[in-house]
Scaffold this motif. Structure first.
Motif, PDB file in Angstrom:
ATOM      1  N   LEU A 150       0.856  -1.192   0.000  1.00 24.46           N
ATOM      2  CA  LEU A 150       0.000   0.000   0.000  1.00 24.46           C
ATOM      3  C   LEU A 150       0.892   1.241   0.000  1.00 24.46           C
ATOM      4  CD1 LEU A 150      -2.720  -1.056   2.610  1.00 24.46           C
ATOM      5  CD2 LEU A 150      -2.920  -1.076   0.120  1.00 24.46           C
ATOM      6  N   ARG A 151       1.801   1.287  -0.955  1.00 23.63           N
ATOM      7  CA  ARG A 151       2.794   2.373  -0.967  1.00 23.63           C
ATOM      8  C   ARG A 151       2.162   3.743  -1.146  1.00 23.63           C
ATOM      9  NH1 ARG A 151       5.188  -1.586  -4.333  1.00 23.63           N
ATOM     10  NH2 ARG A 151       6.915  -2.684  -3.322  1.00 23.63           N
ATOM     11  N   GLU A 152       1.037   3.804  -1.856  1.00 24.97           N
ATOM     12  CA  GLU A 152       0.413   5.099  -2.123  1.00 24.97           C
ATOM     13  C   GLU A 152      -0.545   5.535  -1.022  1.00 24.97           C
ATOM     14  OE1 GLU A 152       1.437   6.838  -4.696  1.00 24.97           O
ATOM     15  OE2 GLU A 152       2.777   5.158  -5.165  1.00 24.97           O
ATOM     16  N   CYS A 153      -0.748   4.686  -0.025  1.00 21.93           N
ATOM     17  CA  CYS A 153      -1.721   5.003   1.029  1.00 21.93           C
ATOM     18  C   CYS A 153      -1.150   6.040   1.991  1.00 21.93           C
ATOM     19  CB  CYS A 153      -2.109   3.740   1.783  1.00 21.93           C
ATOM     20  SG  CYS A 153      -3.334   4.025   3.084  1.00 21.93           S
ATOM     21  N   ARG A 154      -1.782   7.192   2.014  1.00 21.60           N
ATOM     22  CA  ARG A 154      -1.367   8.255   2.939  1.00 21.60           C
ATOM     23  C   ARG A 154      -2.416   8.504   4.031  1.00 21.60           C
ATOM     24  NH1 ARG A 154       0.446   9.576  -2.107  1.00 21.60           N
ATOM     25  NH2 ARG A 154      -1.487  10.629  -2.691  1.00 21.60           N
ATOM     26  N   ARG A 155      -3.585   7.929   3.836  1.00 23.46           N
ATOM     27  CA  ARG A 155      -4.622   8.022   4.869  1.00 23.46           C
ATOM     28  C   ARG A 155      -5.443   6.738   4.841  1.00 23.46           C
ATOM     29  NH1 ARG A 155      -9.734  12.288   5.343  1.00 23.46           N
ATOM     30  NH2 ARG A 155     -10.415  11.636   7.429  1.00 23.46           N
ATOM     31  N   LEU A 156      -5.551   6.087   5.989  1.00 20.41           N
ATOM     32  CA  LEU A 156      -6.290   4.839   6.114  1.00 20.41           C
ATOM     33  C   LEU A 156      -7.550   5.078   6.926  1.00 20.41           C
ATOM     34  CD1 LEU A 156      -6.232   1.716   5.595  1.00 20.41           C
ATOM     35  CD2 LEU A 156      -5.263   1.515   7.904  1.00 20.41           C
ATOM     36  N   ILE A 157      -8.690   4.673   6.370  1.00 22.47           N
ATOM     37  CA  ILE A 157      -9.958   4.748   7.093  1.00 22.47           C
ATOM     38  C   ILE A 157     -10.395   3.324   7.406  1.00 22.47           C
ATOM     39  CG2 ILE A 157     -12.372   5.468   7.012  1.00 22.47           C
ATOM     40  CD1 ILE A 157     -11.544   7.637   5.042  1.00 22.47           C
ATOM     41  N   VAL A 158     -10.500   3.019   8.688  1.00 20.61           N
ATOM     42  CA  VAL A 158     -10.808   1.671   9.146  1.00 20.61           C
ATOM     43  C   VAL A 158     -12.272   1.604   9.559  1.00 20.61           C
ATOM     44  CG1 VAL A 158     -10.181  -0.169  10.744  1.00 20.61           C
ATOM     45  CG2 VAL A 158      -8.439   1.481  10.003  1.00 20.61           C
ATOM     46  N   VAL A 159     -12.999   0.620   9.043  1.00 24.29           N
ATOM     47  CA  VAL A 159     -14.386   0.394   9.438  1.00 24.29           C
ATOM     48  C   VAL A 159     -14.378  -0.761  10.439  1.00 24.29           C
ATOM     49  CG1 VAL A 159     -16.718  -0.125   8.656  1.00 24.29           C
ATOM     50  CG2 VAL A 159     -15.156   1.137   7.163  1.00 24.29           C
ATOM     51  N   ALA A 160     -14.597  -0.440  11.717  1.00 28.34           N
ATOM     52  CA  ALA A 160     -14.485  -1.440  12.793  1.00 28.34           C
ATOM     53  C   ALA A 160     -15.863  -1.733  13.370  1.00 28.34           C
ATOM     54  CB  ALA A 160     -13.553  -0.929  13.885  1.00 28.34           C
ATOM     55  N   PRO A 161     -16.408  -2.928  13.138  1.00 30.16           N
ATOM     56  CA  PRO A 161     -17.731  -3.245  13.694  1.00 30.16           C
ATOM     57  C   PRO A 161     -17.766  -3.206  15.212  1.00 30.16           C
ATOM     58  CG  PRO A 161     -17.132  -4.814  11.984  1.00 30.16           C
ATOM     59  CD  PRO A 161     -15.904  -4.004  12.275  1.00 30.16           C
ATOM     60  N   HIS A 162     -16.711  -3.730  15.881  1.00 33.61           N
ATOM     61  CA  HIS A 162     -16.660  -3.782  17.341  1.00 33.61           C
ATOM     62  C   HIS A 162     -15.306  -3.256  17.809  1.00 33.61           C
ATOM     63  CE1 HIS A 162     -18.991  -7.374  15.891  1.00 33.61           C
ATOM     64  NE2 HIS A 162     -19.925  -6.729  16.577  1.00 33.61           N
ATOM     65  N   PRO A 163     -15.243  -2.761  19.042  1.00 32.54           N
ATOM     66  CA  PRO A 163     -13.946  -2.373  19.602  1.00 32.54           C
ATOM     67  C   PRO A 163     -12.974  -3.544  19.542  1.00 32.54           C
ATOM     68  CG  PRO A 163     -15.726  -1.655  21.041  1.00 32.54           C
ATOM     69  CD  PRO A 163     -16.350  -2.533  19.997  1.00 32.54           C
ATOM     70  N   ARG A 164     -11.767  -3.266  19.133  1.00 29.06           N
ATOM     71  CA  ARG A 164     -10.680  -4.231  19.090  1.00 29.06           C
ATOM     72  C   ARG A 164     -10.613  -5.041  17.798  1.00 29.06           C
ATOM     73  NH1 ARG A 164     -10.043  -9.729  22.580  1.00 29.06           N
ATOM     74  NH2 ARG A 164      -7.784  -9.878  22.696  1.00 29.06           N
ATOM     75  N   ASP A 165     -11.678  -5.059  16.991  1.00 27.09           N
ATOM     76  CA  ASP A 165     -11.679  -5.875  15.779  1.00 27.09           C
ATOM     77  C   ASP A 165     -10.491  -5.568  14.878  1.00 27.09           C
ATOM     78  OD1 ASP A 165     -13.921  -7.276  16.473  1.00 27.09           O
ATOM     79  OD2 ASP A 165     -15.258  -6.332  15.018  1.00 27.09           O
ATOM     80  N   GLU A 166     -10.268  -4.275  14.645  1.00 27.26           N
ATOM     81  CA  GLU A 166      -9.217  -3.899  13.690  1.00 27.26           C
ATOM     82  C   GLU A 166      -7.824  -4.217  14.217  1.00 27.26           C
ATOM     83  OE1 GLU A 166      -9.602  -0.211  16.284  1.00 27.26           O
ATOM     84  OE2 GLU A 166     -10.837  -1.911  15.629  1.00 27.26           O
TER      85      GLU A 166
END
Length: 285
Positions: A33-49
Motif C-alpha cells: 500500500l505504498r500510495e496510502c497516505r490516509r487509512l480509514i478503518v471500518v471497525a464493527p466492534h472495539p478491538r476488531d481492527e
C-alpha cells in the motif's frame, strides 16, 4: 489456491505433526500500500481492527499515514471470548429501593435512604465510567502497537444489529471519504463481506458500496472466516489474497495491544488472539 478441495471447505481436524493447512498461505503475494497516505478503518466492534490488522496499522503509521477509525458499535466484539474455563462475572442490577412512610419520619433512617438514592443515581449515570474505560483501553492498545495518533468516529450502533443499519454506515463512511482532501492517497480497511459474522458482513457490504461510489481502494480483512475456511475453500477468493509478514516484534506488540483489553484471547486455540494464521496478516484486495 481455490477450488482444489472437495466438501464444505472447513479446516480439517489437526492431528499429530500434520502440516497445518494455512501454511499454504505462505506463498501469497505481499500486500503493498505504498500510495496510502490516509487509512480509514471500518471497525464493527472495539478491538476488531487490532486483532485482524494491527500489523498493517503499525506499518502504515510508521510510514506517516494518518489513521481514522469509524467505530460502528460500542459493544464488545463477539470474537473476543474469554479463555476456556474462565467465568465472566455478570453485573447484577441494584435491588429495588423500598421506602416506607415511617422511614421519612426517622432522621437516621431517612439519611440512610437518601444516601442509597445518591448511590443509585451515581450508578445510573449514562455510561461515563464505561466510556472512559473503553477509551483508555483503546489508547493503551494503540500505544502498544506503536500507532501514535488515531482519529476515532463513533456511531454507537447496536451490537449484533448492523445488518439493519447498513444505510447509517454507508452515510457515515461517505461523509469521511467524500470530504477527503487527497482521495488518491486514501484507502479503506474493512471486514470481508463474506466473513461469516453478521456485523462483519454488514460493515463489509457498506464499505464496498462507498468505495465503489468514490473509486477508493478497499482492503478487506478476514476474521471469523478462519474458523471455517482453509486454503482449499472455494468460498474465499484466494486469488485476491495478499499477506503482510509480521516480525516477532510486531507480533509481540499485537499481544501487548490485546492485553490492554484484559488479555482475553479468541476462541480458536490454533489462531492465537484471533489473528491471521501464522506470523502474517491476510487481506483480500
Amino acid at each position: 489456491m481455490a477450488g482444489n478441495g472437495a466438501g464444505s471447505g472447513r479446516i480439517p481436524e489437526q492431528g499429530g505433526d500434520a502440516r497445518p493447512p494455512w501454511r499454504e498461505l505462505e506463498g501469497l503475494r505481499p500486500l503493498t500500500l505504498r500510495e496510502c497516505r490516509r487509512l480509514i478503518v471500518v471497525a464493527p466492534h472495539p478491538r476488531d481492527e487490532i486483532r485482524a490488522a494491527g500489523g498493517l496499522l503499525r506499518r502504515l503509521a510508521a510510514r506517516h499515514a494518518s489513521v481514522d477509525v469509524l467505530a460502528l458499535t460500542d459493544g464488545p466484539g463477539r470474537t473476543c471470548t474469554p479463555p476456556e474455563g474462565l467465568a465472566v462475572p455478570r453485573e447484577q442490577p441494584p435491588a429495588d429501593l423500598v421506602v416506607r412512610p415511617e422511614d421519612l419520619t426517622d432522621p437516621e433512617t431517612l439519611a440512610s435512604v437518601l444516601a442509597r438514592l445518591d448511590g443509585l443515581a451515581d450508578s445510573d449515570d449514562p455510561d461515563e465510567d464505561h466510556v472512559d474505560t473503553e477509551e483508555t483501553q483503546l489508547a493503551a492498545a494503540y500505544e502498544a502497537l506503536g500507532v501514535a495518533e488515531v482519529r476515532r468516529h463513533r456511531l454507537g450502533l447496536p451490537d449484533a444489529g448492523l445488518a439493519g443499519c447498513e444505510a447509517d454506515v454507508v452515510g457515515a463512511l461517505s461523509e469521511i471519504v467524500g470530504f477527503a482532501e487527497d482521495p488518491h492517497g486514501l484507502c479503506v480497511l474493512a471486514p470481508w463481506s463474506g466473513d461469516g459474522d453478521d456485523d462483519h458482513e454488514a460493515a463489509g457490504r457498506a464499505a464496498e458500496i462507498v468505495c465503489a461510489a468514490y473509486r477508493v481502494r478497499l482492503v478487506r480483512w478476514l476474521d471469523q472466516a478462519w474458523s471455517w475456511a482453509g486454503p482449499e475453500s472455494a468460498e474465499v477468493p484466494w486469488r485476491r489474497a495478499r499477506q503482510l509478514a509480521l516480525s516477532e516484534t510486531v507480533r509481540a506488540r499485537k499481544l501487548a495491544a490485546s492485553a490492554a483489553f484484559g488479555g482475553r484471547p479468541g476462541r480458536d486455540r490454533e489462531l492465537p488472539d484471533g489473528s491471521a494464521p501464522g506470523p502474517r496478516e491476510v487481506f483480500l484486495v
